[in-house]
Design an enzyme around this catalytic site. Structure first.
Site, mmCIF file in Angstrom:
data_model
loop_
_atom_site.group_PDB
_atom_site.id
_atom_site.type_symbol
_atom_site.label_atom_id
_atom_site.label_comp_id
_atom_site.label_asym_id
_atom_site.label_seq_id
_atom_site.Cartn_x
_atom_site.Cartn_y
_atom_site.Cartn_z
ATOM 1 N N TYR A 167 4.896 6.311 9.437
ATOM 2 C CA TYR A 167 3.965 5.233 9.087
ATOM 3 C C TYR A 167 4.671 4.129 8.299
ATOM 4 O O TYR A 167 4.508 2.946 8.571
ATOM 5 C CB TYR A 167 2.791 5.801 8.271
ATOM 6 C CG TYR A 167 1.739 4.771 7.958
ATOM 7 C CD1 TYR A 167 0.892 4.285 8.952
ATOM 8 C CD2 TYR A 167 1.586 4.264 6.664
ATOM 9 C CE1 TYR A 167 -0.061 3.319 8.677
ATOM 10 C CE2 TYR A 167 0.633 3.300 6.371
ATOM 11 C CZ TYR A 167 -0.194 2.835 7.378
ATOM 12 O OH TYR A 167 -1.139 1.875 7.107
ATOM 13 N N PRO A 205 -3.594 0.926 19.119
ATOM 14 C CA PRO A 205 -3.417 0.321 17.792
ATOM 15 C C PRO A 205 -3.423 1.309 16.627
ATOM 16 O O PRO A 205 -2.899 0.983 15.556
ATOM 17 C CB PRO A 205 -4.592 -0.655 17.680
ATOM 18 C CG PRO A 205 -5.568 -0.210 18.708
ATOM 19 C CD PRO A 205 -4.793 0.429 19.794
ATOM 20 N N LYS A 230 1.705 0.238 15.048
ATOM 21 C CA LYS A 230 3.145 0.234 15.328
ATOM 22 C C LYS A 230 3.634 -0.937 16.181
ATOM 23 O O LYS A 230 4.833 -1.224 16.207
ATOM 24 C CB LYS A 230 3.544 1.543 16.041
ATOM 25 C CG LYS A 230 3.494 2.771 15.172
ATOM 26 C CD LYS A 230 4.620 2.767 14.164
ATOM 27 C CE LYS A 230 4.232 3.407 12.873
ATOM 28 N NZ LYS A 230 4.837 2.825 11.701
ATOM 29 N N HIS A 281 0.835 -1.218 0.000
ATOM 30 C CA HIS A 281 0.000 0.000 0.000
ATOM 31 C C HIS A 281 0.864 1.259 0.000
ATOM 32 O O HIS A 281 1.884 1.328 0.668
ATOM 33 C CB HIS A 281 -0.916 0.006 1.232
ATOM 34 C CG HIS A 281 -2.086 -0.930 1.091
ATOM 35 N ND1 HIS A 281 -3.064 -1.067 2.051
ATOM 36 C CD2 HIS A 281 -2.438 -1.771 0.092
ATOM 37 C CE1 HIS A 281 -3.965 -1.949 1.644
ATOM 38 N NE2 HIS A 281 -3.598 -2.399 0.463
ATOM 39 N N TYR A 306 -9.080 5.387 7.752
ATOM 40 C CA TYR A 306 -9.492 5.837 9.094
ATOM 41 C C TYR A 306 -10.608 6.862 8.904
ATOM 42 O O TYR A 306 -10.427 7.851 8.184
ATOM 43 C CB TYR A 306 -8.334 6.520 9.817
ATOM 44 C CG TYR A 306 -7.139 5.632 10.099
ATOM 45 C CD1 TYR A 306 -7.159 4.711 11.148
ATOM 46 C CD2 TYR A 306 -5.975 5.727 9.338
ATOM 47 C CE1 TYR A 306 -6.057 3.909 11.430
ATOM 48 C CE2 TYR A 306 -4.863 4.930 9.609
ATOM 49 C CZ TYR A 306 -4.917 4.022 10.657
ATOM 50 O OH TYR A 306 -3.825 3.230 10.928
#
Ligand code: FAD
Ligand code: DHB
Length: 396
Positions: free
Chosen positions: A382, A291, A295, A72, A199
């Site tokens: 990220y 969460p 990570k 991704h 999200y």
């Protein structure tokens, strides 16, 4: 039974460390309290950073990950019914990989067994004793007592394990932040709503829409901490996921069979004292992130890399300094991941009724979607900050 390193716990931290030690010619015994089936089917994390993926290839356990992992470029954020894609790949290069934690655990276990590495299931550690020259680990192996003597102990037994309690309470430097919410997680046979994870920030709380394949979704709902899973029917879960993810620019969420559900409280925790004599703490045994941002597994793997290097240096050339500085080496990366997870958590969850809070959160979300500088800064963490050390020690 004698070994150089006794490893408690067959999660990502313990199994990765065992593999790295094996490749350096260092012996270890892995002791896991649960059955093989249990650890191979426990649904948890799913997003691997690129340093984690690169490491698994180096360790020779990346074959299925390369075939089945989904690459991704970033993730989607949705608020005020509008969807935005944060494309970290375009800005800074690199990818995150979607691959279930239990799949990684299966690959590491299969490799451990194929290389004849000792790995005991149904083996619960009941006591740890360390002295200046070695350690003793007492185990209940399916009802039979077992004693392992070792030079070192690696506590990879998760947040609720026994290892951390071996560090005397007065010398433990601990930091905790709790949140009044949990994540209700499901696996469902449905098509993902967006091509990459998403999200959604909604007044009722966050919803997260991730995946494990083209026809399997992994989705989460923010729920109150005292939630009982039995109080949620499948229909209620779908209604709430649909409500929180409603938008003007994508089709409504697809519904289907839910075949796994779980509840996980949100917590930020660091025990900065990650070592005590011959005992070292790794992964969730030493720190927990909420969460949001995915990570935890990645931090477990980077701790393993740091300890593997330090043990390699000790056995390779007698150098003690890397073992002595293990905590200090791990902590900066841990705190950066803590900060990232806390930022995502406080921006994306509804944690108060104060209308000013939503306005502040919306301002931050707006900056994320309008500023490439903000996106690059998010993307660096990220996709994965570099690990503090290589996993192997070269004496030359
Ligand atoms: P664990 O995986 O907890 O392994 C510890 C092992 O030790 C267990 O198998 C346990 O049975 C064993 N054990 C415990 N006590 C004993 C004992 N006395 N004797 C012997 N064995 C013992 N992280 C990410 O990076 N990305 C994500 O996308 C992500 N999503 C998540 C989603 C959810 C819902 C949850 C709950 C977590 C998520 N995480 C994520 C976090 C991640 O799953 C953990 O950080 C990770 O499992 C930590 O690995 P570990 O090896 O340190 O510990
Ligand atoms: C997943 C887990 C996370 O913690 C997250 O922030 C996003 C996705 C997942 O399980 O796919």
């Amino acid at each position: 039974m004698h070994t150089q390193v006794a490893i408690i716990g067959a999660g990502p931290a313990g199994l990765t460390l065992a593999r790295m030690l094996h490749l350096q010619g260092i012996t270890s015994v892995v002791v896991e309290q649960r059955s093989r089936e249990y650890v191979e089917t426990r649904t948890r994390a799913g997003i691997l950073e690129q340093p984690t993926v690169a490491l698994m290839h180096e360790l020779g356990v990346g074959e299925r990950l390369a075939d089945e992992g989904m690459s991704h470029n970033g993730f989607y954020v949705r608020f005020d019914r509008t969807t935005h894609h944060l494309d970290f790949h375009r800005l800074i290069g690199g990818h995150a990989t979607v691959y279930g934690q239990q799949e990684l655990v299966k690959d590491l276990i299969a490799n451990r067994i194929a290389t004849d590495g000792p790995l005991l299931f149904d083996a619960s550690v009941t006591a740890i004793e360390t002295t200046a020259s070695g350690a003793r680990v007492l185990v209940d192996h399916a009802g039979t007592p077992l004693e392992i003597t070792a030079d070192f102990v690696a506590g990879c037994d998760g947040f609720h394990g026994v290892s951390r309690t071996h560090v005397p309470a007065p010398s433990r430097r601990e930091f905790t932040r709790t949140y009044p919410v949990a994540w209700l997680g499901i696996l469902a046979r449905t098509t993902p709503t967006t091509p990459e994870g998403m999200y959604c920030a909604h007044e009722n709380g966050i919803s997260v829409h991730s995946m494990r394949g083209p026809k399997i979704t992994r989705q989460y709902l923010q729920v109150p901490l005292d939630t009982d899973l039995a109080d949620w029917s499948d229909e209620q879960i779908w209604d709430e996921l649909t409500r929180r993810s409603a938008s003007d620019d994508f089709p409504e969420l697809e519904r289907g069979e839910i075949f796994d559900r779980s509840l996980a409280p949100l917590r930020s925790y660091v025990c900065e004292t990650m070592q005590d004599g011959r005992l070292f703490l790794l992964g969730d045994a030493a720190h927990i992130v909420p969460p949001t941002g995915a990570k935890g597994l990645n931090l477990a793997v980077s701790d393993a890399s740091t300890l593997s290097f330090a043990l390699g240096a000790f056995y390779g050339s007698g150098a003690r300094e890397h073992l002595d500085s293990y905590s200090e080496t791990c902590l900066p990366r841990i705190w950066k991941a803590q900060h990232f997870s806390w930022t995502l958590t406080t921006t994306l969850h509804a944690l108060s009724d104060d209308p000013m809070d939503w306005r502040l959160r919306r301002a931050r979300l707006s900056r994320w979607v309008e500023s490439e500088a903000e996106q690059a800064a998010l993307g660096e963490v990220y996709l994965g900050l570099p690990f503090p050390t290589h996993w192997w020690h070269s004496a030359s």
